[in-house]
Each structure stands twice: as C-alpha cells, then as structure tokens.
Motif scaffolding. Structure first.
Motif, PDB file in Angstrom:
ATOM      1  N   ARG A   1       0.834  -1.205   0.000  1.00 33.72           N
ATOM      2  CA  ARG A   1       0.000   0.000   0.000  1.00 33.72           C
ATOM      3  C   ARG A   1       0.864   1.249   0.000  1.00 33.72           C
TER       4      ARG A   1
ATOM      5  N   HIS B   1      -0.236   4.112  -7.937  1.00 31.90           N
ATOM      6  CA  HIS B   1       0.550   2.957  -7.493  1.00 31.90           C
ATOM      7  C   HIS B   1      -0.197   1.651  -7.737  1.00 31.90           C
ATOM      8  N   GLY B   2      -1.482   1.610  -7.409  1.00 32.42           N
ATOM      9  CA  GLY B   2      -2.252   0.381  -7.565  1.00 32.42           C
ATOM     10  C   GLY B   2      -2.341  -0.069  -9.009  1.00 32.42           C
TER      11      GLY B   2
ATOM     12  N   VAL C   1      -9.824  -4.084   0.608  1.00 34.39           N
ATOM     13  CA  VAL C   1     -10.204  -3.538  -0.693  1.00 34.39           C
ATOM     14  C   VAL C   1     -11.480  -2.723  -0.556  1.00 34.39           C
TER      15      VAL C   1
ATOM     16  N   ILE D   1     -10.121   1.733  -9.209  1.00 32.27           N
ATOM     17  CA  ILE D   1      -9.193   0.990  -8.358  1.00 32.27           C
ATOM     18  C   ILE D   1      -8.539   1.978  -7.397  1.00 32.27           C
TER      19      ILE D   1
ATOM     20  N   PRO E   1      -5.923   3.325  -4.485  1.00 29.78           N
ATOM     21  CA  PRO E   1      -4.470   3.109  -4.401  1.00 29.78           C
ATOM     22  C   PRO E   1      -4.068   1.830  -3.682  1.00 29.78           C
ATOM     23  N   GLY E   2      -4.790   1.449  -2.648  1.00 30.77           N
ATOM     24  CA  GLY E   2      -4.409   0.257  -1.886  1.00 30.77           C
ATOM     25  C   GLY E   2      -5.095  -1.015  -2.322  1.00 30.77           C
ATOM     26  N   ASP E   3      -5.920  -0.920  -3.372  1.00 32.96           N
ATOM     27  CA  ASP E   3      -6.717  -2.086  -3.766  1.00 32.96           C
ATOM     28  C   ASP E   3      -5.918  -3.157  -4.492  1.00 32.96           C
ATOM     29  N   ALA E   4      -4.847  -2.769  -5.161  1.00 34.17           N
ATOM     30  CA  ALA E   4      -4.195  -3.684  -6.099  1.00 34.17           C
ATOM     31  C   ALA E   4      -3.674  -4.946  -5.417  1.00 34.17           C
TER      32      ALA E   4
END
Length: 483
Positions: free
Chosen positions: A58, A78-79, A117, A174, A176-179
C-alpha cells in the motif's frame, strides 16, 4: 442459468459443492447483507493504517521492493502500476467454469473482510457473476504463492483496461491500496482445485459401479466385502467402499458366493485401494473448504484488533500436498482397473472366449483395450509424480519457497482424464462380458447400471474399431456415478 437457486456469500460457510454449482451455472451468488458493511470497515481501517505506518503493497513496493516507499505524489497510480506490471500471464485461457470459480472464491474471501479492498470491488465481482461477464484469464503464471497474474488480469478487466472475454461491466475505480489487496490470493488455483476435486470424486463414484459390473461378469466372491471383515480393520474409506459394493451386489443380507476361493487383487483388494482414494478426496475437500473461506491476504487487515499483520498465509502447501496424495492414491485405483480388464479377457477367469471375441478363429475382440488402458495408465503415472518436491527462489532471493499447488491441480486434471479412459475401457469389457455370459444381475442399482450401459454402448461383436465406444463409455461414467 439452469435454476435460480442462490448461494449466499458471507466469507464463511462456502463449500466446494457451492463453488461447483455457481461455476457450472446451476446457481448464482449473492452477497450477505452485512458483507459490504464489514468490507467497508476493513477498507477504512486499511486507509487509516497506511497513513500512520508502512503497510506492504500500500505504501511500499512488493517483493524485494518491500522497503521502497511509494512516492506520495504518485500514490494514486501505485495500484494500477502494480496491476499492470503483474498481469503477465500466458498459456491457454482458463475455461469459463474455472474463471467463474475463481471469481466466486475471490468474492467470498474478500467478504471475509481481511483484505482492505474497497467494497465496490465486491459488488463488481457479484454483478459479473450474475450477468455472465467474464474476464480473459491466462492459465500460466502461478507457483502456489498467490495467483498474481490471473487476479491482476481480473482486476484490470474490472477497471476497464483489458477487454472482457464475455459480457461486460462499466469500469470500476481501483483505489491506491486495492491492487495488492485484490491479487494477494490463490483464488484461481482454488477455483480450479474445486472443479478438479469434483470431477475426480464423481469418477471415483463411477469406479465402484464399474467394479461391481466386472465382479458379476467374473463371478467374484463377495465375502471379501463382508461387514465383519471390514469391522476388523475399519479404515473409513475401505468401510465405506465395502458398504457401497454390498449395496450394489445384493438386495438381501447374504452375499453371493463366488466361483473361486479367492479372487485376483483387482476384485478382492478393491475396498482397501479405493478406500485410500476416497479418504484422500475427503481430505482435499476439507483443505479446500478452509481456504475458500480464508482471509489470507498479506497483509491481513484485522478489523477486530485494528491492526495490519504481515504473514505467510499465501503459502498453499496444504493444497499442494493434499492433491499430490490424492493423485498417488488414484494411480493405485487405476492400476486395479487395468488389472480387472486383463481378468475380463482371460478365459480361465471369465469362462468366456479369449478377449471376449466372437467370430472366426483368431478374432481379436477387445484386445486393443488393454493397450489403450495401459497407455492412459502410463500418462496417469507421470501425472501422479509429486509436484511438491520442487521449489523456487525468486524476487532477489526474498521469496525462497513455493508449493506449486497450481501444478498439483493441473496434474490432477490430467490424471483424472487418464483414469476416465482406463475406467471406460473396463466398462466396455464388463458390459461385453455380461452380454456374452447373459449372467443374472441382482435387483439393485447395478441392474439399472447395466441396462444403461447396454442402451448406450453398441452391441457389435464382430471385430470393429472401438474408438467411438471408448468415448461413449467415458461420457457414460458420469451417469453411472449417480447410481
């Protein structure tokens, strides 16, 4: 959809049979009322924790980049960068039922609320399953430490960056921290594992019926299946198998006498060998039922303690070892099937012409079936080799172990297909022998099994090509399993 039954998705209680029903279109998934609320709590906690401390994937890179802090000015992208870089799968696309199984498993895992997520991803998966929208997911790219390539393809399809293989949804944002939170899962492997387990267990059910037909054709001695015998050494699988044989072979309590004092191992030891496979399949189901409902994402966002835990729950050693064991057990079962086929073509055991042939002297009958069965058995033997003897060291040495559970599942699919051929050859032999002998069958489901086989498989006694009949017998096994 073939019916309108629903499977409630809550992150708990999902069973292998539920996954099969959704994947093969006899049911559809619906999120439990509180699943979205709990996912929302997890998402908000993840955002809060990421603002206070380093959280893997994250606020940092992944793998050997775990200590690299993401530039705050580019954190919004980022994600997506992570998903794009990991969507490198190759090989043949997964089948439609395998993709649906993967999507369902991932939805249920996300509903366990440990990923962080955004809840809209849960809604997107639920909607895609309901309307039949299906991402294109490649088969190669996992080693049992997370289906990163497969799930990155699913996520990018949801985001509108990759085309849908079937149907479509409006793009989903999506966060940022979802990926990493989305792709940190073995859902694709688990989905395929459930389908492989289902196909193999159905085939094991059919093998009991086929063995009982061969038993009647050879005039076997049923005392080997006596309840007293199996009470004396009560392995659960063998006890279950012997009980199934008794149900098929007699409508009363007395077991039929045999032609011989003792039968060949293919008949006499069948409960002991089949029993190990039944127990192995039951263990696979137990392992899968745990993983289907696991909040195993790394890091684990725990709404109870309000902490993020970094861990190794991505390892699927339990799955890989369980499937390795099941394939080894299946190989023993298949060996007995090939042995019984050889018994069927032996006049000293069957009381019938060599190779169950009719016609001029030297007719070959079903001689070629032994070659076909042993070819398939050889394929199964190779597929039964344990994948768990290998490992991998990747990501600059940081990730120094892999279970190869994905390969264990693939090998199981290959082993199941090979066993289907072996068993189909035995079914052809048993059906032909029973026709030749005109032997009476007990008034049990076995009589129905023979009637079904006789109605599907041609009664052509002159030498002729058997390829079509082998295929027909393979298809018939699924119906025999229901008996």
């Amino acid at each position: 959809m073939t019916d309108s039954s629903r499977i409630e998705i809550s992150g708990a209680g999902l069973r292998c049979a539920d996954v099969v029903r959704v994947a093969r279109l006899s049911a559809w998934a619906e999120l439990a009322p509180d699943a979205i609320a709990r996912a929302g709590q997890s998402y908000e906690l993840a955002v809060e924790l990421g603002a206070k401390r380093a959280v893997y994937g994250r606020t940092t890179g992944v793998g050997a980049n775990r200590h690299t802090v993401v530039d705050p000015e580019s954190v919004d992208q980022h994600g997506l960068r992570l998903l794009r870089s990991h969507a490198g799968g190759t090989g043949e696309p997964l089948s439609g039922d395998a993709v649906r199984a993967a999507m369902l498993v991932r939805l249920n895992q996300l509903a366990a609320s440990g990923s962080g997520v955004h809840p809209r991803l849960l809604r997107a998966l639920e909607t895609a399953l309901r309307v039949g929208a299906q991402p294109l997911v490649h088969s190669r790219g996992a080693i049992g430490t997370g289906d990163l390539t497969s799930l990155a393809e699913v996520a990018l399809t949801l985001a509108g960056e990759l085309p849908w293989a079937a149907g479509a949804l409006d793009p989903v944002a999506i966060s940022p921290g979802d990926a990493l939170a989305f792709i940190s899962s073995n859902a694709a492997t688990l989905g395929q594992a459930v389908l492989a387990w289902r196909d193999l267990t159905r085939l094991l059910d059919a093998s009991t019926v086929v063995t009982a037909l061969t038993f009647c054709a050879l005039g076997g001695s049923a005392e080997a299946f006596s309840e007293r015998v199996h009470q004396a050494r009560p392995h659960p699988g063998a006890v279950r198998c012997a009980a199934q044989l008794r149900r098929l072979l007699t409508a009363a309590d007395d077991l039929p006498p045999g032609r011989r004092l003792q039968d060949p191992f293919g008949l006499r030891a069948f409960p002991q060998v089949q029993g190990t496979a039944l127990e192995a399949a039951a263990n696979v189901e137990r392992v899968l039922d745990i993983d289907l409902n696991a909040a195993a994402e790394n890091p684990f966002i725990d709404i109870e303690t309000e902490q993020a835990y970094h861990h190794g729950q991505f390892s699927t050693a339990h799955v890989a070892l369980a499937f390795d064991h099941m394939r080894a057990a299946l190989h023993h079962v298949a060996e007995l099937s090939a042995a019984r086929l050889s018994d069927l073509v032996e006049p000293d055991l069957s009381g019938l012409p060599p190779f169950l042939a009719e016609g001029p002297a030297g007719s070959s009958g079903i001689m070629i079936l032994e070659y076909v069965a042993h070819d398939a058995l050889g394929t199964l033997r190779h597929a039964a080799s344990p994948v768990t003897l290998g490992t991998a060291v990747i990501s600059r040495g940081l990730e120094d172990h892999a279970s190869f559970s994905t390969h264990a599942v693939r090998s199981t699919v290959a082993a199941t297909a090979a066993y289907r051929t072996v068993l189909a050859c035995e079914l052809l032999g048993a059906t032909r022998a029973l026709r030749l002998a005109d032997a009476p069958l007990p008034d049990t489901p076995l009589r129905e099994a023979f009637q079904l086989a006789s109605s599907v498989l041609p009664h052509t006694m002159a030498d002729h090509p058997l390829s079509t009949e082998i295929s027909q017998a393979e298809t018939l096994l699924g119906r025999l399993a229901l008996l």
